[in-house]
Enzyme design. Structure first.
Site, PDB file in Angstrom:
ATOM      1  N   CYS A 290      39.293  55.625  40.162  1.00 36.79           N
ATOM      2  CA  CYS A 290      38.140  55.678  39.268  1.00 36.79           C
ATOM      3  C   CYS A 290      38.086  54.484  38.331  1.00 36.79           C
ATOM      4  O   CYS A 290      37.020  54.102  37.888  1.00 36.79           O
ATOM      5  CB  CYS A 290      38.171  56.968  38.469  1.00 36.79           C
ATOM      6  SG  CYS A 290      37.642  58.338  39.465  1.00 36.79           S
TER       7      CYS A 290
ATOM      8  N   GLY B 290      43.425  31.786  34.971  1.00 36.03           N
ATOM      9  CA  GLY B 290      44.366  32.045  36.054  1.00 36.03           C
ATOM     10  C   GLY B 290      43.688  32.158  37.415  1.00 36.03           C
ATOM     11  O   GLY B 290      44.196  31.655  38.415  1.00 36.03           O
ATOM     12  N   SER B 291      42.548  32.819  37.465  1.00 38.17           N
ATOM     13  CA  SER B 291      41.870  33.020  38.759  1.00 38.17           C
ATOM     14  C   SER B 291      41.470  31.687  39.368  1.00 38.17           C
ATOM     15  O   SER B 291      41.677  31.457  40.570  1.00 38.17           O
ATOM     16  CB  SER B 291      40.635  33.913  38.600  1.00 38.17           C
ATOM     17  OG  SER B 291      41.036  35.217  38.251  1.00 38.17           O
TER      18      SER B 291
ATOM     19  N   HIS C  95      45.116  33.559  27.695  1.00 39.74           N
ATOM     20  CA  HIS C  95      44.926  34.801  26.924  1.00 39.74           C
ATOM     21  C   HIS C  95      45.972  35.870  27.217  1.00 39.74           C
ATOM     22  O   HIS C  95      45.972  36.925  26.607  1.00 39.74           O
ATOM     23  CB  HIS C  95      43.497  35.350  27.120  1.00 39.74           C
ATOM     24  CG  HIS C  95      43.259  36.005  28.440  1.00 39.74           C
ATOM     25  ND1 HIS C  95      43.195  37.364  28.587  1.00 39.74           N
ATOM     26  CD2 HIS C  95      43.070  35.487  29.679  1.00 39.74           C
ATOM     27  CE1 HIS C  95      42.961  37.659  29.862  1.00 39.74           C
ATOM     28  NE2 HIS C  95      42.888  36.530  30.537  1.00 39.74           N
TER      29      HIS C  95
ATOM     30  N   SER D 166      47.420  31.557  32.536  1.00 33.70           N
ATOM     31  CA  SER D 166      46.213  31.902  31.798  1.00 33.70           C
ATOM     32  C   SER D 166      46.569  32.079  30.326  1.00 33.70           C
ATOM     33  O   SER D 166      47.508  32.818  29.994  1.00 33.70           O
ATOM     34  CB  SER D 166      45.642  33.195  32.365  1.00 33.70           C
ATOM     35  OG  SER D 166      44.579  33.636  31.566  1.00 33.70           O
TER      36      SER D 166
ATOM     37  N   THR E  36      33.210  18.773  31.285  1.00 29.56           N
ATOM     38  CA  THR E  36      33.805  18.366  30.015  1.00 29.56           C
ATOM     39  C   THR E  36      34.904  19.346  29.614  1.00 29.56           C
ATOM     40  O   THR E  36      34.719  20.557  29.658  1.00 29.56           O
ATOM     41  CB  THR E  36      32.709  18.303  28.924  1.00 29.56           C
ATOM     42  OG1 THR E  36      31.750  17.338  29.334  1.00 29.56           O
ATOM     43  CG2 THR E  36      33.289  17.924  27.577  1.00 29.56           C
TER      44      THR E  36
ATOM     45  N   GLN F  97      51.198  36.565  34.399  1.00 33.69           N
ATOM     46  CA  GLN F  97      51.833  37.583  33.549  1.00 33.69           C
ATOM     47  C   GLN F  97      53.177  37.127  32.995  1.00 33.69           C
ATOM     48  O   GLN F  97      53.712  37.734  32.077  1.00 33.69           O
ATOM     49  CB  GLN F  97      52.045  38.880  34.348  1.00 33.69           C
ATOM     50  CG  GLN F  97      50.754  39.583  34.748  1.00 33.69           C
ATOM     51  CD  GLN F  97      50.028  40.214  33.573  1.00 33.69           C
ATOM     52  OE1 GLN F  97      50.622  40.512  32.525  1.00 33.69           O
ATOM     53  NE2 GLN F  97      48.729  40.415  33.710  1.00 33.69           N
TER      54      GLN F  97
ATOM     55  N   ASN G 213      51.279  42.207  37.817  1.00 35.56           N
ATOM     56  CA  ASN G 213      50.417  42.522  36.677  1.00 35.56           C
ATOM     57  C   ASN G 213      50.321  44.014  36.379  1.00 35.56           C
ATOM     58  O   ASN G 213      50.016  44.395  35.267  1.00 35.56           O
ATOM     59  CB  ASN G 213      49.011  41.949  36.900  1.00 35.56           C
ATOM     60  CG  ASN G 213      48.424  42.351  38.231  1.00 35.56           C
ATOM     61  OD1 ASN G 213      49.043  42.161  39.267  1.00 35.56           O
ATOM     62  ND2 ASN G 213      47.254  42.932  38.202  1.00 35.56           N
TER      63      ASN G 213
END
Lengths: 144, 396
Positions: free
Chosen positions: B325, B71-72, B202, B200, B238, B180, B152
């Site tokens: 965090c 996706g990126s 996955h 994407s 490839t 998403q 997302n």
């Protein structure tokens, strides 16, 4: 893993966690906007920290460093407690990820803030330079 | 018990996709660029996938599908291509939203440094961008509108069909980061007037490291990777045929079971939302109805998200958080800030993204344990103490 076993142990089973109603000194450092606040309570007898408690709002390492810091100053003299460095806390926890070092700075500052409050309450003279200015951006920015 | 509830991060590969990948790796030994029989068999298999992907997305032609590493890469290529192509025509303005994925936002930041002008349209508390706001942002210098199909973090669905229609009327290209959304909600690039779409594998039970960029015929792409003439000369290297075959199989499965899965997931999601809503001083982030069937995102006042996440993990619940965090910076999630959550509460966020394999018992387990962990963390939180004593005002 993000954290060492010791950090996880102190995070999941924090020592000296809680409040103290009859504390001789209470220090609070941090900022809710930054995501960490530590509050530390000390009980002092004859210059010795006989009991210590803490409450923390923050991430895993914030809770773990608070817990470790309380263990390291309990039973020590005020002077010894003031010598506690964030580095010593980090070492005792077997290290922290770089982005979390500021949590240990906060723990050091929380101890100092509690001592400062104890000094203020008892009219004891001290060097103001030694204590947290309350500007936590200062610490966060420099330790990230 | 171990409950994986972080399916927006990545999903478990489906048995069908994995089987298809293994079979492909064993069967198609040639390079699709080779002229011999093994090479041409691989090229045919690659074309079959391209055709299938196109049809699953409602595209007119197989040639409109470009396989990427994910996706990126697709986001990068879509945006850079459009920006650089229109720069010479003086069209140097791009419209997007404040809560896009970083694969879009960071590209836009780089373009700004190169002299492009970017308007990030704000989003409301419901986490849905207003079409009127997009319309107002478009100028005669606008070359691209890029708006995600589903957020997302908070899962809110954006009015992409309406934005697509608007962009078509205005003669502006429309890109959507649908990473998403694809495989989870209905997407049809023709009906929705989408010119460029990123996906994407996955995120819909396909393999990692593979994705696709849909680019409508006539929309010219610029290479990010130079080299051989693969992907019609627009993406050298490839082709990862087994991964592409796995992605195609996964999307076929996802689209075929989309309605049935959505129905089941919505029941689970709403049960989870109802349960977590009972925790005092908490709030659901994003619109309650108009969101991905799998997404639940809450803020809990007086606590911090990372500690919540780690204690839940200790109890077998795997989730994510938008706290500073966990983001590696001092600021909490830009998505939560964009929908107007103050930093104080944005630090205490929890994202749970379900899969169809999850059960009601698991949802109840998550509710019970989240409640207990939130209560515990509040009991040791000086912020909570101040809130309860009235020394600090409740936000939620």
């Amino acid at each position: 893993m993000l954290y060492s076993e010791k950090v996880m142990d102190h995070f999941k089973n924090p020592r000296n966690v809680g409040k103290m109603e009859d504390a001789d000194g209470v220090g609070e450092v941090g900022n809710v906007k930054c995501g960490d606040i530590m509050k530390m309570y000390i009980k002092v007898r004859d210059g010795i920290i006989v009991d210590v408690k803490f409450n923390t709002f923050g991430c895993g390492s914030a809770i773990a460093t608070s817990s470790m810091a309380t263990e390291m100053i309990k039973g020590k003299s005020i002077e010894e407690a003031l010598e506690l460095s964030n580095k010593a806390v980090v070492e005792a926890l077997d290290g922290l990820p770089p982005a979390k070092i500021h949590c240990s700075v906060l723990a050091e500052e929380a101890v100092k803030a509690a001592v400062k409050d104890y000094y203020d309450r008892n009219g004891i003279e001290y060097d103001k330079e030694q204590f947290c200015s309350g500007d936590c951006e200062h610490c966060c920015g420099h330790n990230d | 018990m171990r409950i994986y509830a972080d399916n927006a991060a990545t999903t478990k590969i489906s048995d069908g996709a994995l089987r298809a990948m293994v079979e492909c790796a064993q069967k198609y030994i040639g390079n699709p660029s080779s002229l011999h029989t093994s090479g041409q068999l691989a090229a045919e298999e690659l074309y079959r996938c391209r055709e299938k992907m196109a049809s699953l997305l409602g595209a007119n032609e197989a040639r409109e599908i470009y396989f990427t590493s994910g996706g990126s890469e697709a986001d990068n290529q879509a945006i850079f291509s459009t920006a650089y192509r229109f720069r010479s025509k003086g069209k140097t303005h791009i419209v997007s939203t404040a809560f896009e994925h970083h694969a879009v936002l960071h590209v836009l930041e780089r373009l700004e440094k190169e002299g492009f002008e970017v308007t990030l349209v704000p989003v409301n508390e419901d986490g849905i961008v207003k079409v009127e706001d997009i319309e107002r942002a478009i100028t005669d210098k606008t070359c691209l509108v890029t708006v995600m199909a589903a957020n997302n973090e908070i899962g809110t669905l954006q009015p992409i069909a309406e934005i697509g229609k608007l962009c078509r009327e205005k003669g502006v290209l429309f890109h959507t980061d649908a990473v998403q959304a694809v495989g989870h909600v209905k997407i049809n690039v023709e009906e929705m007037n989408i010119d460029l779409l990123s996906l994407s594998a996955h995120k819909f039970n396909g393999p990692r490291g593979v994705g696709a960029l849909y680019a409508r015929r006539g929309v010219i792409l610029k290479n990010l990777i130079e080299g051989g003439a693969q992907e019609r000369g627009k993406r050298a290297g490839t082709e990862n045929l087994p991964a592409i075959v796995g992605m195609t199989a996964a999307l076929e499965e996802a689209v075929a079971s989309l309605d049935a899965h959505a129905q089941k997931l919505i029941t689970l999601r709403d049960r989870l939302i109802a349960g977590l809503s009972e925790i005092p001083h908490s709030v659901l982030n994003g619109d309650k109805e108009n969101r991905l069937p799998s997404n639940v995102n809450f803020c809990f006042e007086g606590i911090e998200g990372e500690s919540l996440l780690l204690l839940l993990d200790d109890r077998g619940v795997e989730a994510s958080s938008g706290s500073a965090c966990t983001s590696g910076s001092l600021d909490p999630s830009h998505v939560l800030l964009a929908i107007g959550r103050p930093k104080d509460v944005a630090h205490g966020s929890l994202r749970l993204t379900l899969a169809v394999e999850n059960t009601e018992e698991e949802v109840d387990y998550i509710i019970k344990n989240t409640r207990e962990v939130v209560e515990y963390l509040r009991s040791i939180s000086p912020v909570w103490e101040e809130l309860e004593k009235g020394e600090r005002e409740f936000i939620l």
